[in-house]
Design a protein around this motif. Structure first.
Motif, mmCIF file in Angstrom:
data_model
loop_
_atom_site.group_PDB
_atom_site.id
_atom_site.type_symbol
_atom_site.label_atom_id
_atom_site.label_comp_id
_atom_site.label_asym_id
_atom_site.label_seq_id
_atom_site.Cartn_x
_atom_site.Cartn_y
_atom_site.Cartn_z
ATOM 1 N N PRO A 130 -18.219 -31.858 23.304
ATOM 2 C CA PRO A 130 -18.604 -32.952 24.271
ATOM 3 C C PRO A 130 -19.759 -32.484 25.090
ATOM 4 N N ARG A 131 -20.660 -33.696 25.713
ATOM 5 C CA ARG A 131 -21.843 -33.551 26.202
ATOM 6 C C ARG A 131 -21.791 -32.457 27.571
ATOM 7 N N PHE A 132 -20.629 -32.821 28.240
ATOM 8 C CA PHE A 132 -20.382 -32.080 29.569
ATOM 9 C C PHE A 132 -19.306 -31.152 29.722
ATOM 10 N N VAL A 133 -19.328 -30.519 28.255
ATOM 11 C CA VAL A 133 -18.010 -29.386 28.231
ATOM 12 C C VAL A 133 -18.289 -28.225 29.193
ATOM 13 N N ASP A 134 -19.619 -27.777 29.710
ATOM 14 C CA ASP A 134 -19.599 -26.955 30.600
ATOM 15 C C ASP A 134 -18.894 -27.237 31.903
ATOM 16 N N ARG A 135 -18.720 -28.585 32.363
ATOM 17 C CA ARG A 135 -17.993 -28.756 33.537
ATOM 18 C C ARG A 135 -16.577 -28.371 33.237
ATOM 19 N N LEU A 136 -15.970 -27.886 32.315
ATOM 20 C CA LEU A 136 -14.665 -27.463 32.053
ATOM 21 C C LEU A 136 -14.339 -26.112 32.369
ATOM 22 N N GLY A 137 -15.648 -25.470 32.823
ATOM 23 C CA GLY A 137 -15.682 -24.054 33.216
ATOM 24 C C GLY A 137 -15.637 -23.051 32.094
ATOM 25 N N VAL A 138 -16.332 -23.706 31.220
ATOM 26 C CA VAL A 138 -16.555 -22.585 29.754
ATOM 27 C C VAL A 138 -18.040 -22.275 29.869
ATOM 28 N N LYS A 139 -18.169 -21.030 28.990
ATOM 29 C CA LYS A 139 -19.753 -20.776 28.536
ATOM 30 C C LYS A 139 -19.717 -21.223 27.155
ATOM 31 N N VAL A 140 -21.215 -21.866 27.001
ATOM 32 C CA VAL A 140 -21.315 -22.799 25.687
ATOM 33 C C VAL A 140 -22.288 -21.487 24.974
ATOM 34 N N PHE A 141 -21.863 -21.523 23.517
ATOM 35 C CA PHE A 141 -22.606 -20.929 22.747
ATOM 36 C C PHE A 141 -23.170 -21.744 21.355
ATOM 37 N N HIS A 142 -24.322 -21.792 21.225
ATOM 38 C CA HIS A 142 -24.661 -22.437 19.721
ATOM 39 C C HIS A 142 -24.857 -21.362 18.516
ATOM 40 N N ASP A 143 -24.839 -20.098 19.108
ATOM 41 C CA ASP A 143 -25.342 -18.950 17.953
ATOM 42 C C ASP A 143 -23.996 -18.047 18.162
ATOM 43 N N MET A 144 -23.037 -18.434 17.045
ATOM 44 C CA MET A 144 -21.719 -17.835 16.764
ATOM 45 C C MET A 144 -21.690 -16.387 17.053
ATOM 46 N N LYS A 145 -22.674 -15.578 16.432
ATOM 47 C CA LYS A 145 -22.880 -13.896 16.672
ATOM 48 C C LYS A 145 -22.925 -13.666 18.016
ATOM 49 N N ARG A 146 -23.696 -14.250 18.891
ATOM 50 C CA ARG A 146 -23.754 -13.977 20.176
ATOM 51 C C ARG A 146 -22.548 -14.506 21.121
ATOM 52 N N GLY A 147 -22.098 -15.541 20.774
ATOM 53 C CA GLY A 147 -20.756 -16.008 21.278
ATOM 54 C C GLY A 147 -19.727 -14.982 21.060
ATOM 55 N N LEU A 148 -19.537 -14.327 19.937
ATOM 56 C CA LEU A 148 -18.245 -13.569 19.519
ATOM 57 C C LEU A 148 -18.309 -12.343 20.243
ATOM 58 N N GLU A 149 -19.758 -12.006 20.720
ATOM 59 C CA GLU A 149 -19.876 -10.447 21.389
ATOM 60 C C GLU A 149 -18.781 -10.193 22.297
ATOM 61 N N ASP A 150 -17.924 -8.884 21.962
ATOM 62 C CA ASP A 150 -16.825 -8.438 22.757
ATOM 63 C C ASP A 150 -15.607 -9.403 23.324
ATOM 64 N N CYS A 151 -15.521 -10.239 22.183
ATOM 65 C CA CYS A 151 -14.207 -11.310 22.303
ATOM 66 C C CYS A 151 -13.059 -10.402 22.129
ATOM 67 N N ASP A 152 -11.861 -10.874 22.927
ATOM 68 C CA ASP A 152 -10.652 -10.506 22.594
ATOM 69 C C ASP A 152 -9.863 -11.182 21.632
#
Lengths: 330, 433
Positions: A201-223
């Motif tokens: 969704p275009r305004f998904v950042d307003r829900l308090g999340v961090k947005v990543f389009h690069d999956m490898k970077r987004g998965l860094e240190d995930c639990d």
């Protein structure tokens, strides 16, 4: 032998996670925890909801969620009836509201409703006397899924606050994603969404999340990593060029998983598209994948929700500990 | 010509946006016409044979001219007839309504324009002026008989709630209509961007899980059309504007001297997307309710004159069309009976001067269509309202004359109400005066 516990939950319906407080979420998860133990006994039948009627009203096909709610109701002693679109008067042109009013006249204590349109369950809840549980409405919310995901994570990590959870894939069409975002951010977890821009969704950042389009970077240190199903049935037009390209960039495979914490949990709300969003080997990796555990938690969470909404006020004052001691001795 | 009944409105605050008049005085009606107006009318005493209406210091203004009204006649008379729309208009202080061609059948033929005009003459309390479709069946393809439709009484061309999406069709329509000096009113929404959405694409839609209509859908269409106006020189009007960027595009077009105008619905300056709340279908409109920034841009557009007209965009829908999941519910909000009080909020909130608010409701729309209406001037038809500028009341749909009750303003406390409506010298509504 058991005694009904009480839980501090004063809502009439469970329509969405958004707006629930930390104590309310914790109360539901605590109660669900006790039901996990109940469900692992040989004798699972409870009498908490004896004499109550539960109708599962599904305007959209579902096997696992409906079965899970049916088992939950039956284990609590309720009379459970399933109604699906097929073979009902919906097909004859009766409106959703008329169906709800008709069922309402039969005095069900709880309606468990799934519908393919966002907000439909909320609309229905305004027209009936009993409690309503949202079993998924359009792209809006699926509260019990978020609760069972949270229970799964909490039992593995003993907490939610401070964890990093990645939600990957078709967030745009996903009610599971919205409920999980609300629940996890409320509980103090860091939530990342990972997807191509066309599936966010275009305004998904307003829900308090961090947005990543690069999956490898987004998965860094995930639990924990929550994979979402690509909802091709809700897609009109092209959102991704091909399944092959999607899996290449956003499918969970060993290489991408290596970026997350070594013990990161792999989760999926089901049903899975193997080879589209998740590598078959990973989905079946019993060391990492908690997908089957999620299904088990689902029944316990739904028992807790039914219990929380239907336990008469007169019984309030008892607590979860009483149920625990009644079941397992002091 | 026979001598008509003479009636004088005394002790009034005369508000005439066309001339800028705002002063105490009286207005004399002779038959269907305004005969005299001003502070000195009968200042030395009133002849005995004249009926006197003492306005007790209340406001007297031209009746409102509503540029965008959907009715259900022909085809959906259970939602609204021309008679019920007329009754609602009279109560709301609207003396002229411009009807949209989105009926069943579509008003795209000479006989149908004549039908609407005739039915209205026979049944409605106020002036009803039909528009005609730009394209046959509102399909956006084949041009209607512009010249013949105008001759039959169509006051403007519009595809109503449909957009003329095809640029070539729009170009030809504008070029052709310009030779008949017909105003072309466009519902500006690029369909490939807007069609799959149900509300403004923003944070609320994200939370509710509803597909959004981006503001760009409107901006792109308005900007495209402005280019076509530049090619053709036709008079072009955005039927219902809602976004800051589109308002800015109109502002720039006007600065370049292009014949571009626009209107806004009250809900676009009185509400924003938050009114959708938890799936309130009565707040589902087209174009959708926008963000607070867009709402403020609308107010600014009204203040600086970029937005010419306030139109109710009255769109009656019955329970069965609205009591549905949000995505399935029809667009539309009724507005004839709330147009004046909600517009007066602009004055009460010190956002737009009173005469400017009234100009956007009377003189300006009349001027766009070349109507003899919207001014307190001798020789003009006596289409008048007396209204109490400050009267507080709460909007209650049960009191509406409209057949449909789909207002977005239920329970809203407002100030200002028409206490008398006069059409062609005839009192069609009187309440508390």
């Amino acid at each position: 032998m058991n005694a009904p516990a009480s839980i501090n939950f004063s809502h009439r319906h469970l329509l969405r996670i958004e707006g629930l407080s930390v104590p309310e979420i914790n109360a539901l998860l605590d109660l669900a925890d006790t039901y996990v133990e109940v469900n692992r006994q040989v004798e699972k039948k409870q009498s908490v909801l004896r004499g109550r009627t539960q109708i599962n009203l599904f305007f959209e096909s579902s096997t696992r969620t409906r079965t899970s709610f049916e088992l939950a109701g039956k284990r609590l002693g309720a009379d459970v009836i399933n109604m699906t679109v097929e073979g009902s008067s919906i097909k004859k042109g009766e409106t959703m509201i008329d169906t709800a009013m008709t069922l309402n006249a039969m005095h069900p204590d709880v309606l468990v409703v799934r519908h393919h349109d966002s907000g439909a369950v909320e609309l229905l809840s305004q027209k009936v006397d009993g409690a309503v549980i949202n079993a998924g409405d359009g792209s809006h919310e699926h509260p019990t899924q978020a609760l069972l995901d949270a229970l799964t994570i909490r039992r593995r990590r003993n907490k939610l606050a401070g964890l990093v959870v990645a939600i990957c894939g078709d967030v745009l069409h996903s009610r599971v994603a919205r409920s999980n975002i609300h629940l996890l951010t409320t509980m103090g977890a860091e939530v990342r969404v990972i997807a191509p821009p066309t599936l966010l969704p275009r305004f998904v950042d307003r829900l308090g999340v961090k947005v990543f389009h690069d999956m490898k970077r987004g998965l860094e240190d995930c639990d924990a990593i929550m994979m979402l199903r690509l909802q091709t049935e809700r897609m009109h037009g092209a959102f991704v060029p091909s399944i092959r390209e999607y899996f290449h960039f956003y499918g969970l495979d060993k290489e991408k998983l290596a970026r997350a914490k070594p013990d990161a949990l792999i989760m999926h709300p089901g049903p899975m598209n193997r080879g589209v969003e998740i590598d078959t080997v990973l989905a079946d990796d019993i060391d990492r994948s908690v997908i089957r555990e999620q299904v088990e938690m689902g029944v316990a969470v739904r028992m807790a929700c039914l219990h929380a909404l239907l336990l008469p006020a007169a019984n309030r004052g008892a607590n979860v500990e009483r149920l625990r001691s009644a079941l397992f001795g002091p | 010509m026979t001598e008509g009944k003479r009636r004088v409105f005394t002790n009034a605050r005369l508000l005439d946006p066309a001339s800028g008049r705002d002063e105490r005085g009286a207005l004399l009606v002779d038959g269907h016409m305004i005969a005299d107006v001003g502070p000195r009318v009968f200042a030395d005493g009133i002849p005995r044979d004249i009926e006197v209406i003492d306005c007790r210091g209340l406001c007297l203004a031209p009746g409102l001219v509503d540029l965008r009204v959907f009715t259900g006649e022909p085809g959906e008379e259970h939602k609204e007839t021309l008679a019920s729309a007329g009754a609602a208009a009279a109560v709301g202080g609207v003396t002229t309504i411009i009807t949209m061609p989105d009926t069943d059948p579509v008003i795209d033929d000479v006989a149908l324009v004549e039908f609407v005009a005739r039915r209205a003459r026979d049944t409605a309390d106020v002036h009803v002026l039909p528009t005609a479709a730009i394209t046959k069946g509102l399909k956006g393809e084949a041009m209607t008989e512009v010249g013949l439709l105008k001759a039959a009484g169509a006051v403007a061309l519009t595809d109503g709630s449909h957009t003329v999406a095809n640029a070539q069709v729009m170009r030809r329509t504008l070029a052709y209509a310009s030779s008949f000096d017909m105003l072309v009113m466009q519902h500006a929404q690029e369909p490939t961007l807007g069609q799959s959405g149900h509300m403004n694409e923003g944070e609320v839609a994200t939370r509710l899980g509803l597909a959004g209509i981006p503001t760009e859908a409107e901006t792109i269409m308005v900007e495209r059309d402005i280019r076509l106006v530049e090619m053709t020189g036709a008079r072009y009007h955005v039927a219902s504007i809602s976004t800051a960027a589109a308002i800015d595009a109109v502002r720039r077009a006007k600065a370049r001297g292009l014949p571009v105008t626009c209107a806004v619905a009250p809900y676009h300056f009185a509400l924003n997307e938050n009114a959708v709340g938890a799936y309130r279908t009565f707040a589902k409109t087209s174009p959708p309710l926008r963000t607070e920034e867009d709402r403020l841009a609308v107010v600014e557009g009204l203040r600086d004159g970029t937005i010419d007209v306030i139109a109710s965009c009255h769109d009656p829908q019955d329970q069965d069309s609205k009591r549905l999941p949000f995505a399935l519910a029809e667009d539309g909000v009724i507005g004839l009976e709330t147009l004046l009080p909600v517009s007066l909020e602009l004055h009460h909130n010190d956002r737009v001067p009173l005469l400017d608010v009234l100009r956007a409701l009377t003189a300006r729309p009349a001027q766009l269509l070349g109507l003899r209406a919207g001014a307190l001037k001798p020789g003009m038809p006596a289409d008048l309202i007396v209204f109490d500028l400050d009267l507080p009341w709460v909007i209650d749909p049960e009191q509406f004359r409209s057949k449909s009750k789909n207002t977005a303003f239920e329970d809203r406390p407002v100030q200002g109400r028409a206490v008398m409506t006069v059409v062609d010298g005839k009192i069609v509504h009187r309440h508390g005066l």
